[in-house]
Design a protein around this motif. Structure first.
Motif, short mmCIF file in Angstrom:
data_model
loop_
_atom_site.label_atom_id
_atom_site.label_comp_id
_atom_site.label_asym_id
_atom_site.label_seq_id
_atom_site.Cartn_x
_atom_site.Cartn_y
_atom_site.Cartn_z
N PHE A 270 3.53 3.42 -10.46
CA PHE A 270 3.88 4.74 -11.00
C PHE A 270 3.91 5.75 -9.85
CE2 PHE A 270 1.90 2.28 -14.32
CZ PHE A 270 2.75 2.48 -15.39
N TYR A 271 4.50 6.89 -10.11
CA TYR A 271 4.55 7.90 -9.05
C TYR A 271 4.48 9.29 -9.67
CZ TYR A 271 9.34 8.97 -10.34
OH TYR A 271 10.46 9.36 -11.03
N VAL A 272 4.17 10.25 -8.84
CA VAL A 272 4.16 11.65 -9.29
C VAL A 272 4.35 12.57 -8.09
CG1 VAL A 272 1.65 12.01 -9.07
CG2 VAL A 272 2.94 13.35 -10.74
N ALA B 249 3.67 10.75 -4.50
CA ALA B 249 2.50 9.86 -4.51
C ALA B 249 2.82 8.63 -5.36
CB ALA B 249 1.30 10.60 -5.09
N VAL B 250 2.65 7.45 -4.77
CA VAL B 250 2.87 6.21 -5.50
C VAL B 250 1.51 5.64 -5.89
CG1 VAL B 250 3.84 3.89 -5.40
CG2 VAL B 250 5.00 5.77 -4.24
N ILE B 251 1.39 5.29 -7.17
CA ILE B 251 0.11 4.80 -7.67
C ILE B 251 0.25 3.31 -7.98
CG2 ILE B 251 -1.64 5.02 -9.51
CD1 ILE B 251 0.56 7.94 -8.99
N LEU C 16 -7.04 2.70 -16.94
CA LEU C 16 -6.82 3.85 -16.07
C LEU C 16 -6.11 3.35 -14.82
CD1 LEU C 16 -7.17 6.73 -15.08
CD2 LEU C 16 -9.46 6.13 -14.32
N ILE C 17 -4.88 3.81 -14.62
CA ILE C 17 -4.11 3.34 -13.45
C ILE C 17 -4.47 4.16 -12.22
CG2 ILE C 17 -1.80 2.94 -12.53
CD1 ILE C 17 -2.49 1.16 -14.89
N GLY C 18 -4.51 5.45 -12.37
CA GLY C 18 -4.87 6.28 -11.21
C GLY C 18 -4.69 7.75 -11.50
N THR D 72 0.84 -1.19 0.00
CA THR D 72 0.00 0.00 0.00
C THR D 72 0.88 1.25 0.00
OG1 THR D 72 -1.71 -1.14 1.20
CG2 THR D 72 -1.78 1.25 1.27
N PRO D 73 0.71 2.11 -0.99
CA PRO D 73 1.58 3.28 -1.04
C PRO D 73 1.24 4.28 0.04
CG PRO D 73 -0.09 3.37 -2.74
CD PRO D 73 -0.25 2.07 -2.06
N SER D 74 2.21 5.10 0.40
CA SER D 74 1.92 6.20 1.31
C SER D 74 2.15 7.50 0.56
CB SER D 74 2.82 6.14 2.55
OG SER D 74 3.98 5.44 2.28
N PRO D 75 1.11 8.00 -0.12
CA PRO D 75 1.27 9.19 -0.95
C PRO D 75 1.51 10.43 -0.11
CG PRO D 75 -1.03 8.56 -0.82
CD PRO D 75 -0.27 7.50 -0.14
N ALA D 76 2.06 11.44 -0.77
CA ALA D 76 2.21 12.72 -0.10
C ALA D 76 0.83 13.16 0.36
CB ALA D 76 2.79 13.72 -1.07
#
Lengths: 163, 273
Positions: free
Chosen positions: B223-225, B211-213, B117-119, B73-77
């Motif tokens: 993916f990340y952004v 943010a990790v998707i 659609l990934i996110g 589970t990602p921990s996005p900003a």
């Protein structure tokens, strides 16, 4: 101060230039007119903020270029069925040489067309072209090189070194 | 073709001379109409989000939930909440996905392979939507395709061209771009082992979590952004403020690290794709 104060002057001062830059990108004057008008409509609702930009015209140009790319893709899909048999794109009266260039430009991918117009007509440096098109300057450089090569080949002087 | 500029100028002059536009008053009216339409759409979206939040599920009622393994589970900003729900018809997200889908038609398989659609994330601070979409490779092929775009509230935006991954084994890749008002974007793909991705800067500001998707089981990477501000004057003077990306796993171990800024310190440069 009204939200649109100064917008009319800005519009009048820049519309001709932007229309001139969008026409070689779309290859169709009606299409260019519609895109440019839509870009100004979007600018008008943000004018309170945009008028403080150093060059609000750059924002409008960027929006217009994005719209042109979107419409280009849509038209590609529709064109196969409709445009082959339809009327030719509307073009203003120009010299044979310029018309040949307009025809040749239409054969280039949209991003190459945009890069050529922004760099060679709008005189934007590579970095600014890259920012306008949302990519890197190295990519723009490559689009320019490929675009110019393709134009030279189509216009009959492939030996010419393009700068 | 030494007179490329001259011929372009002739075309431009002719368009400026013969082009007909309805004038600034029409542009203002058209802009207002457009704003009213969008305001209506955004208000509906807000209602849906509030209802979804109140149910405690975070999912739209009839949308299937994306399987997420707790360990990854990602921990996005905090400012960037990752969403994966199917966009509502007529929404900004739907428009963005349509544009990315169109971009992905350039990939092998064309429109016969549907885009996934990934996110997406909405940056409240910058008022931008970032979205990533991908496409499976055709049969017998292994390299998938992906693309992403950054859109403002009106749906106007910049898309990165569709990319077929150069190698599936790169644990971390990075692309960056600058926009109006000194907004910068950094994005790419990252190994599924990473649960957290941190960006360090060269100008002394605090590191930032990106943010990790989660791309789910059908894609071998996530993916990340992330977004940050840097005035263009500072960029021109000192170069890009972004320096090093570090991916960390759930146990806090470094999975991989690479530089997005100038070379140095023995850390490799992040590949672009």
């Amino acid at each position: 101060m009204a939200d649109t104060e100064g917008f009319e002057e800005f519009y009048v001062a820049t519309i001709g230039r932007l229309l001139g830059q969008l026409y070689p990108v779309t290859g169709d004057l009606h299409e260019a007119e519609e895109i440019v008008q839509e870009a100004y409509a979007r600018a008008s609702v943000r004018w309170a903020r945009l008028r403080d930009y150093d060059v609000p015209e750059a924002w409008v140009r960027r929006v217009a270029m994005n719209l042109a790319a979107d419409r280009g893709r849509r038209l590609q899909r529709q064109a196969r069925a409709l445009l082959r048999a339809g009327p030719p794109p509307q073009v203003p009266p120009v010299s044979i040489e310029a018309l040949a260039l307009a025809e040749a430009l239409r054969t280039l991918p949209m991003h190459q067309r945009q890069a050529i117009v922004l760099h060679h007509l709008a005189d934007l440096p590579l970095e600014e072209v890259a920012a306008t098109l949302g990519t890197r300057s190295g990519t723009v450089k490559s689009w320019l090189a490929r675009g110019r090569r393709a134009l030279a080949a189509r216009l009959g002087d492939p030996e010419e070194v393009l700068s | 073709m030494p007179d490329l500029r001259g011929r372009l100028q002739e075309l431009a002059d002719a368009a400026a001379r013969d082009g007909v536009t309805p004038g600034p008053a029409h542009a203002i009216r058209r802009g207002r109409q457009r704003r009213r339409r969008i305001a209506g759409g955004m208000a509906s979206l807000l209602v849906v989000a509030v209802v979804a939040g109140a149910t405690g599920t975070g999912q739209l009622g009839n949308q299937p939930s994306r399987p997420v393994t707790p360990a990854t589970t990602p921990s996005p900003a905090p400012a960037l909440r990752v969403q994966t729900e199917k966009p509502r018809p007529g929404s900004l997200e739907e428009d963005a996905f349509r544009q990315l889908t169109s971009e992905l038609r350039r990939c092998p398989g064309g429109s016969s392979i549907p885009a996934d659609l990934i996110g997406y994330v909405w940056s409240e601070k910058y008022q931008r939507l970032w979205m990533v979409a991908a496409k499976q490779p055709p049969a017998q092929k292994t390299r998938f395709c992906w693309t992403s775009g950054l859109f403002d509230a009106t749906g106007n935006g910049s898309r990165w061209g569709a990319r077929r991954v150069a190698t599936q084994t790169s644990p971390l890749t990075s692309l960056g771009g600058g926009y109006d008002s000194g907004l910068w974007e950094i994005q790419g793909r990252v190994s599924k082992k990473a649960t957290r991705l941190q960006l360090r800067f060269r100008d002394g500001r605090a590191p930032m979590d990106l943010a990790v998707i989660d791309a789910g089981d059908r894609y071998p990477v996530n993916f990340y952004v992330g977004f940050f501000s840097q005035p263009h004057a500072s960029f021109q003077r000192d170069g890009w403020a972004a320096d090093t990306l570090t991916a960390v796993d759930a146990a806090g171990r470094t999975v991989t690290s690479c530089r997005v800024g100038p070379k140095g310190g023995g850390t490799p440069k992040c590949p672009q794709n």
